[in-house]
Structures are given as structure tokens and as C-alpha cells.
Design a protein around this motif. Structure first.
Motif, PDB file in Angstrom:
ATOM      1  N   LEU A 704      25.882  21.057 -10.536  1.00  0.00           N
ATOM      2  CA  LEU A 704      26.131  19.697 -10.065  1.00  0.00           C
ATOM      3  C   LEU A 704      25.288  19.386  -8.838  1.00  0.00           C
ATOM      4  O   LEU A 704      24.709  18.293  -8.733  1.00  0.00           O
ATOM      5  N   LEU A 705      25.214  20.322  -7.907  1.00  0.00           N
ATOM      6  CA  LEU A 705      24.396  20.097  -6.718  1.00  0.00           C
ATOM      7  C   LEU A 705      22.926  19.927  -7.086  1.00  0.00           C
ATOM      8  O   LEU A 705      22.227  19.053  -6.537  1.00  0.00           O
ATOM      9  N   ALA A 706      22.438  20.738  -8.014  1.00  0.00           N
ATOM     10  CA  ALA A 706      21.046  20.615  -8.455  1.00  0.00           C
ATOM     11  C   ALA A 706      20.803  19.256  -9.106  1.00  0.00           C
ATOM     12  O   ALA A 706      19.780  18.598  -8.852  1.00  0.00           O
ATOM     13  N   LEU A 707      21.755  18.813  -9.926  1.00  0.00           N
ATOM     14  CA  LEU A 707      21.618  17.511 -10.570  1.00  0.00           C
ATOM     15  C   LEU A 707      21.638  16.391  -9.540  1.00  0.00           C
ATOM     16  O   LEU A 707      20.864  15.417  -9.644  1.00  0.00           O
ATOM     17  N   ALA A 708      22.502  16.502  -8.516  1.00  0.00           N
ATOM     18  CA  ALA A 708      22.565  15.467  -7.485  1.00  0.00           C
ATOM     19  C   ALA A 708      21.256  15.370  -6.719  1.00  0.00           C
ATOM     20  O   ALA A 708      20.771  14.271  -6.414  1.00  0.00           O
ATOM     21  N   VAL A 709      20.658  16.521  -6.393  1.00  0.00           N
ATOM     22  CA  VAL A 709      19.369  16.519  -5.693  1.00  0.00           C
ATOM     23  C   VAL A 709      18.295  15.877  -6.563  1.00  0.00           C
ATOM     24  O   VAL A 709      17.488  15.058  -6.096  1.00  0.00           O
ATOM     25  N   TRP A 710      18.277  16.221  -7.828  1.00  0.00           N
ATOM     26  CA  TRP A 710      17.290  15.650  -8.752  1.00  0.00           C
ATOM     27  C   TRP A 710      17.474  14.135  -8.876  1.00  0.00           C
ATOM     28  O   TRP A 710      16.500  13.361  -8.829  1.00  0.00           O
TER      29      TRP A 710
END
Length: 717
Positions: A704-710
Motif C-alpha cells: 500500500l505504501l509503495a502504491l501511494a508513493v507511485w
């Protein structure tokens, strides 16, 4: 602020305390306060507040007599504030006022009778004479009538059903709800002359904790703390994306903690925050939903919380300070979930961060209003030092007055009297409601209906905790349609908490069996009673096998399984499990504020925003989903009964989960989501919020954190 109306005044407006006045969680038709009537209400409120402050801090009085005095004074106020019925003509209003004055004086008479003739009643062996019948009957009827004026017919109907069950039709009921019955004399004696009915434990909570903290909140509001809270919220959150919405979340949460009413909070802060959100670009219905959801959360917001927290302390025997401390992280999860909806909607609407229009900085606001934090600091310090909550609230009122002298708006004698009168008027309907609810709670405990109902819903759930949670949620919603949330919790907790506690305790026992910690002597005893499990206990085993063993052991008599839980589960875990069960009911009892078809907080916000009531209710229901998520965490995670590292771990992943949950609902996270990204955030939300192992939760959080950054990079690009 209280006003003393004169004959030259025009009809009062709702904001001036006129025809429509919020009372607790409901809106009742209030009588205009003019001339002698306004003066009488003002001074009765002052006397009532002073009596409660003195007796709760320095004075002493027998509990039964204090409860009766509490009922008499607030009953008189309720009679004068809220008419028997809204007459149209001037003559009709005068007649109704005359009747209400008589009813208020009768309420005081029932108090005086108890003071004068209590000893005589016991001297003649607790045998009722004619006047005992008359006065106790009048007290019961007045409690029902004043409860009807504040919250409708549900409480009076519950009282009539409860008493008639205990006296008349209980013996005619077959099955588990059969009750042999008590005589009318015994029930009226328990209702009026003992600490079980009208003047029982619920009334004691009302005259002590509830009354004192409502009066304390009135002092804070009168001193100007409300403006300081809104300005502080603007400076703290106004510069972020979706700032005006975050101001509503922050400001309404803090105000709700001291106002004691979700509807009152909505009406007081919503007139500022809803236009602010609409001006920033939020849709009106969304702005109203945010205000309703945030105001509802004020009842679960430490350090004061709602009146239900004091009832919970009485039910669970867990100190109020501990309940407040353990409620910090759950409350933060809820408000962060509302804040997540605000941020996601701001990004979806393309809104940008805005500086406050008045140019005030955080430093400026704190410089002008830092003294408003002193009374809260005094309150928390006294509670931590071990002083009773009532004493702490009384001293904190004095701290409010002293702190106001450090500002341009010093509280003089008139302001102090107005704060006292305001507090008593606000507390009147809640006090009467809790006194009346005490009759229902007394019948529940006397007849054993609470234990029977718990066994019944436990049987319906079939040992499945999630089914029981759904049943409790439905029951709380139905009760909440006709009762304020505090009264709904007070009625539902004795019925449902034992069943929730039993199922949650069973989970701890299963874990102990799986760990092989069953004492050898206990294992041998169980083996003799159940030969098929002999030799299986006392050694580590898979969780599924432990569940099967517990299913067999739980068929043994209840006192045996209770002894097993005492040996396998430590005392602190037992206490915290019971508290978690009550917190589940307390949180679910809040949902009626924002859940259609009867959601008064959402309706009030919709009136300010100019939106239709029912669509606004559904919007508030969607935004306030934390009211359902957090109780699941209470039931299945160590959010309450775990160590601090365990609680912080649950908190961190829950925050990520509600963020993903908001993104899934709105179709946007840090930028609008494609359909497959929306599916991914939905899956991440479920993994983060449903406990089933650390690896999936950590993986979902990282993804989720990776998706939010992207998505953030994609939005900026």
C-alpha cells in the motif's frame, strides 16, 4: 450563553435558547424563556449546579438521598424547560405552563417525601402505606413523562414493558424468559425506596460523573474555548490538502469531547466548518457528512469522552482513567479514518492547500489562547494523581475561571452564574433519561433477563464472534433510533456484554490450551470427566486441535469452565477482555447518529449545508465507517488487552487499513484509481484490518505504501 428574557424581548431564536433546543442526542421543543420564567429557570439552574458541585467535591450525603435530590431538581428544570405539549394560543401556553409548574413541584415533593419518611418506612418493616403508593407512583410517572419529553416514547414503553413483565406477565411466559414474578409492592419498593431502581447505580453515575462533566464543559464553552479550538484547528490543519475538511475533523472532535452531545457539537461547529468546506470546493453533502461523522466521534474522544464512559467504569470496575488511556489509540484510528476520506476527496476534487484567510499562525493562536489548555491539564493531572473524577472536574471548573483571567474575556460573577445555569440546563434531559433508564436496568438484573438474553444471542451466534458482533450492531442501531447513545449503551450493555465477553474469553482459553499451559491437576480432572480428551491437555498442539478440545470442554458445567478460565487466563487479561466487550457496545451505540433512517446528527448537518436529510445520512454513514471497524479490532486484536508494542502495531496497520478503505470507497488515493488499482487497495484494506498473521499484514502495508508513493508521483507528473 444563558439569557434572562424580559417581557420586552421578541420571540427567541433557536440560537438564543428558544423554541428548538438541542438536548443530549435529540432535539426537543423548548419553551421560550421570558420574564419571570426565564429568571426562575436561570436561578434554579444555578442552584442545581451549585448543589451538585458542592456535594460531589466537599459535601456528603447518602447516595439514595443525593440521587433523589438529583431527580427532583433536574425534574423541576425539565418541567419548566420543555412543555407538556406545544400549545398554539397564548391561553393554552399559560395553562400548559401552570400544569408544568405543578408537575415540577410534584417532582420536588417526591424528593422531600423520601428525605422525611425513609426512616419511617424501614421502621414499619418496609410495608407500604397509602402515601408510599401515591408518592412512589407519582415519581415513576414523572420520570416516564420527562423522559418522553426529551427522547420520545421509547423509554416510557420500555419501563412499562419491564415492570409489567416483572409483576404480571412474566409467569405466563414459557421457555427461557419465564419469570415467577414479584408483587407490585416489592417492585415499587425497589423502584423508589432502594438503590436499585430510579435512584440506583445509573442515577448515581448521572448525579456524579455526568452532571459534573457537563457543567465543566459549560464552563469551558462560556470561557471562549470553542473559538480557540476552531482557530487552533485552522492553523494545525488548514495548510494541508483538504485543510478545511481537516479543520472540521480536528475542531469537531475536540469540541465534541467537551460538549457531551453530537447534535449540539454539529450545530455549534458546523455553522463554521460546513460553509468553510463548501467554499473550499467540497460538495455540500460531503461537507455535511464529514461534520456529522467528526461530531459523532467527540463522544469517544479522550480526555473526557461521553457520559457512557462513566457508566462503563461502573459496569466493568475498570478505573475511568484507564478507560480514557486505552481509548486514545482507538479514537485516533477513528478520526484518522474520517481524515482519510477528507484528504482523498480533496485530491479527487482537485483541491489544493490554502492558508487561513485571517492570517493567524499557530504561534499567534497559542499566544492568545494557551490559557484554555490549563483546565484540561489540571483535569488530567488530578485524574492521574488518583483524585476522583468528580473532584477533578470541580477543581477544573475553578481552573477555567482562573485561566480566563489571563485573557481579555475574564469570567466575572455574571459569567460564572451563566456557566452554572447553562450546565444545569444542558444536563437536565440527560439526567432524567438516566434516572428513568435505571428502572429498566434494575428489572434486567432482578429478573435475570440479561443473562438469559446473553445465552440466547450466544446460541444464535453459534459460537461465532463475528455473527455476535452483527447481532449487537443491529440491536444498538434499533435502540439508538429512539434513545440517546448513552441511554442505548446503558440498556444494551447488561444484555450483550456477557455474551461478547464469553466468546472473547474462549479465544484466550483456546490459545492457552494450544500453548500447553493447562495445569496438570486441571488436565487430570478434565480427563476424568471427559475420557475422550484424556492425555491431550498439558502439551502444545495446533490451534485447530485446541479449538476442537475446547468445544468438548465447554459442554461441562458453567462453574467448571469459569474455574478453568481463572487458571488459564491472568486477571488483567480477564478485566481487559470485559472492557473490550463493553467498548464494542459503546462504540456501536454511536452509530445511530450517522446511520439512516434515524440519524439526527447527519440531519442537523444537512440542514446547515442545505442538503436533503436522507442522502446526507448515507454520506455520513459511509464516512463514519470507523465506528464499525474499530469494534472489530477490539474483538480480534490486542488493541485493548495487549502490551503497548502490540497496541501500537495494531494501531499503525489499522491506520493504513482505513486509508486504503477510504481510497477504495472514493476511487482515489493519492490520485484517481484505475479499476485494478481500486481492487488492490480494497484487498490491502481487508488484509490490514482483519487479523490472520503477521506476514500478510506486513506485505499488504508495504504494498500500500509503495502504491501511494507511485500514485503521488503520477499525480504530480
Amino acid at each position: 450563553m444563558a439569557r434572562i428574557w424580559t417581557d420586552e424581548d421578541t420571540d427567541p431564536t433557536p440560537q438564543d435558547g428558544g423554541y428548538e433546543k438541542d438536548v443530549g442526542e435529540v432535539t426537543s421543543v423548548a419553551r421560550p424563556l421570558r420574564g419571570p420564567l426565564g429568571l426562575a429557570v436561570f436561578w434554579i439552574g444555578v442552584v442545581t449546579a451549585c448543589a451538585h458541585i458542592y456535594l460531589n467535591t466537599f459535601g456528603t450525603m447518602a447516595e439514595l438521598r443525593f440521587a433523589a435530590l438529583h431527580f427532583g431538581l433536574f425534574g423541576l428544570l425539565c418541567a419548566l424547560l420543555y412543555p407538556l405539549y406545544p400549545a398554539r394560543s397564548r391561553t393554552g401556553r399559560r395553562v400548559v405552563l401552570g400544569v408544568d409548574v405543578v408537575l415540577g413541584l410534584l417532582c420536588l415533593m417526591t424528593t422531600a417525601y423520601l428525605f422525611l419518611y425513609e426512616d419511617a418506612f424501614y421502621d414499619r418493616g418496609m410495608a407500604f402505606d397509602t402515601w408510599d403508593w401515591i408518592v412512589s407512583g407519582v415519581a415513576l410517572l414523572l420520570a416516564m413523562e420527562f423522559a418522553r419529553r426529551s427522547s420520545g416514547w421509547l423509554i416510557p414503553i420500555l419501563i412499562m414493558i419491564s415492570l409489567s413483565y416483572a409483576i404480571w406477565w412474566g409467569p405466563w411466559v414459557d421457555g427461557v424468559f419465564h419469570f415467577s414474578g414479584l408483587s407490585a409492592e416489592v417492585m415499587m419498593m425497589r423502584t423508589y425506596f432502594t438503590g436499585d431502581g430510579l435512584f440506583g447505580p445509573i442515577a448515581r453515575i448521572s448525579y456524579s460523573y455526568v452532571a459534573m462533566f457537563i457543567i465543566f464543559g459549560a464552563f469551558l464553552v462560556r470561557s471562549g474555548a470553542g473559538d480557540f479550538i476552531i482557530d487552533l484547528a485552522r492553523c494545525a490543519a488548514g495548510r494541508f490538502v483538504g485543510g478545511p475538511g481537516l479543520v472540521a475533523v480536528f475542531g469537531s472532535g475536540l469540541m465534541g469531547s467537551i460538549s457531551g452531545s453530537a447534535v449540539a457539537n454539529t450545530m455549534s461547529t458546523g455553522v463554521i466548518t460546513i460553509p468553510l468546506m463548501k467554499k473550499a470546493g467540497y460538495p455540500p453533502r460531503f461537507a455535511a457528512g464529514v461534520e456529522a461523522a467528526a461530531s459523532t466521534g467527540g463522544q469517544i474522544m479522550p480526555p473526557i469522552m461521553g457520559a457512557g464512559a462513566f457508566i462503563m467504569a461502573n459496569y466493568t470496575l475498570v478505573p475511568y482513567v484507564d478507560i480514557v488511556a486505552l481509548s486514545v489509540l482507538p479514537a485516533l484510528i477513528y478520526f484518522l479514518s474520517v481524515g482519510a476520506f477528507v484528504r482523498v476527496e480533496a485530491i479527487r476534487q482537485g483541491l489544493t492547500a490554502q492558508a487561513p484567510e485571517d492570517g493567524k499562525t499557530f504561534r499567534t493562536v497559542m499566544k492568545e489562547g494557551w490559557h484554555f489548555l490549563l483546565p484540561i491539564g489540571v483535569l488530567i493531572t488530578l485524574l492521574v494523581q488518583g483524585f476522583t473524577p468528580t473532584y477533578a472536574a470541580g477543581i477544573s471548573m475553578a481552573a477555567v475561571v482562573v485561566a480566563s483571567w489571563l485573557s481579555p474575556h475574564r469570567m466575572g460573577p455574571r459569567a460564572i452564574l451563566e456557566a452554572l445555569s447553562d450546565g444545569a440546563r444542558i444536563a437536565a434531559t440527560m439526567a432524567i433519561l438516566l434516572v428513568a433508564v435505571g428502572v429498566v436496568v434494575a428489572v434486567i438484573s432482578t429478573t435475570g433477563v440479561g443473562n438469559t438474553f446473553s445465552l440466547m444471542i450466544n446460541d444464535w451466534a453459534g459460537g461465532r464472534l463475528w455473527v455476535l458482533l452483527i447481532l449487537v450492531a443491529i440491536a444498538s442501531l434499533v435502540l439508538g433510533m429512539g434513545l440517546p447513545v448513552t441511554a442505548a449503551y446503558a440498556v444494551l450493555a447488561p444484555l450483550s456484554a456477557p455474551a461478547l465477553n464469553d466468546l472473547m474469553m474462549a479465544d484466550h482459553i483456546v490459545q492457552a490450551i494450544a500453548a500447553g499451559t493447562v495445569p496438570e491437576q486441571m488436565a487430570m480432572t478434565i480427563g476424568m470427566l471427559l475420557p475422550e480428551v484424556a492425555g491431550s491437555l498439558g502439551q502444545p498442539m495446533p490451534l485447530a486441535e485446541a479449538e476442537q478440545l475446547w468445544a468438548q470442554i465447554s459442554t461441562l458445567p458453567g462453574n467448571f469452565t469459569a474455574g478453568l478460565s481463572e487458571q488459564l487466563v491472568d486477571a488483567s487479561t480477564v478485566a481487559m477482555t470485559l472492557l473490550a466487550a463493553h467498548l464494542i457496545i459503546f462504540w456501536l451505540s454511536q452509530d445511530s447518529n450517522v446511520t439512516p433512517p434515524v440519524c439526527l446528527t447527519a440531519f442537523a448537518a444537512g440542514a446547515i449545508a442545505g442538503t436533503k436529510p436522507m442522502p446526507t445520512g448515507f454520506m455520513a454513514w459511509k464516512i463514519a465507517k470507523g465506528l464499525y471497524i474499530v469494534p472489530v479490532l477490539f474483538a480480534y486484536t490486542p488493541l485493548v488487552n495487549g502490551t503497548w508494542p502490540e497496541q501500537l502495531e495494531v494501531f499503525a496497520f489499522a491506520v493504513l487499513g482505513v486509508y486504503a478503505f477510504a481510497g477504495t470507497f472514493q476511487g482515489c488515493l493519492e490520485s484517481p484509481l484505475r479499476w485494478y488499482e481500486r481492487l488492490a487497495t480494497g484487498a490491502a484494506a481487508l488484509l490490514l484490518l482483519w487479523p490472520h498473521g503477521t506476514l500478510p499484514i506486513h506485505a499488504a502495508g508495504a504494498a500500500l505504501l509503495a502504491l501511494a508513493v507511485w500514485l503521488s508521483w503520477r499525480r504530480k507528473a
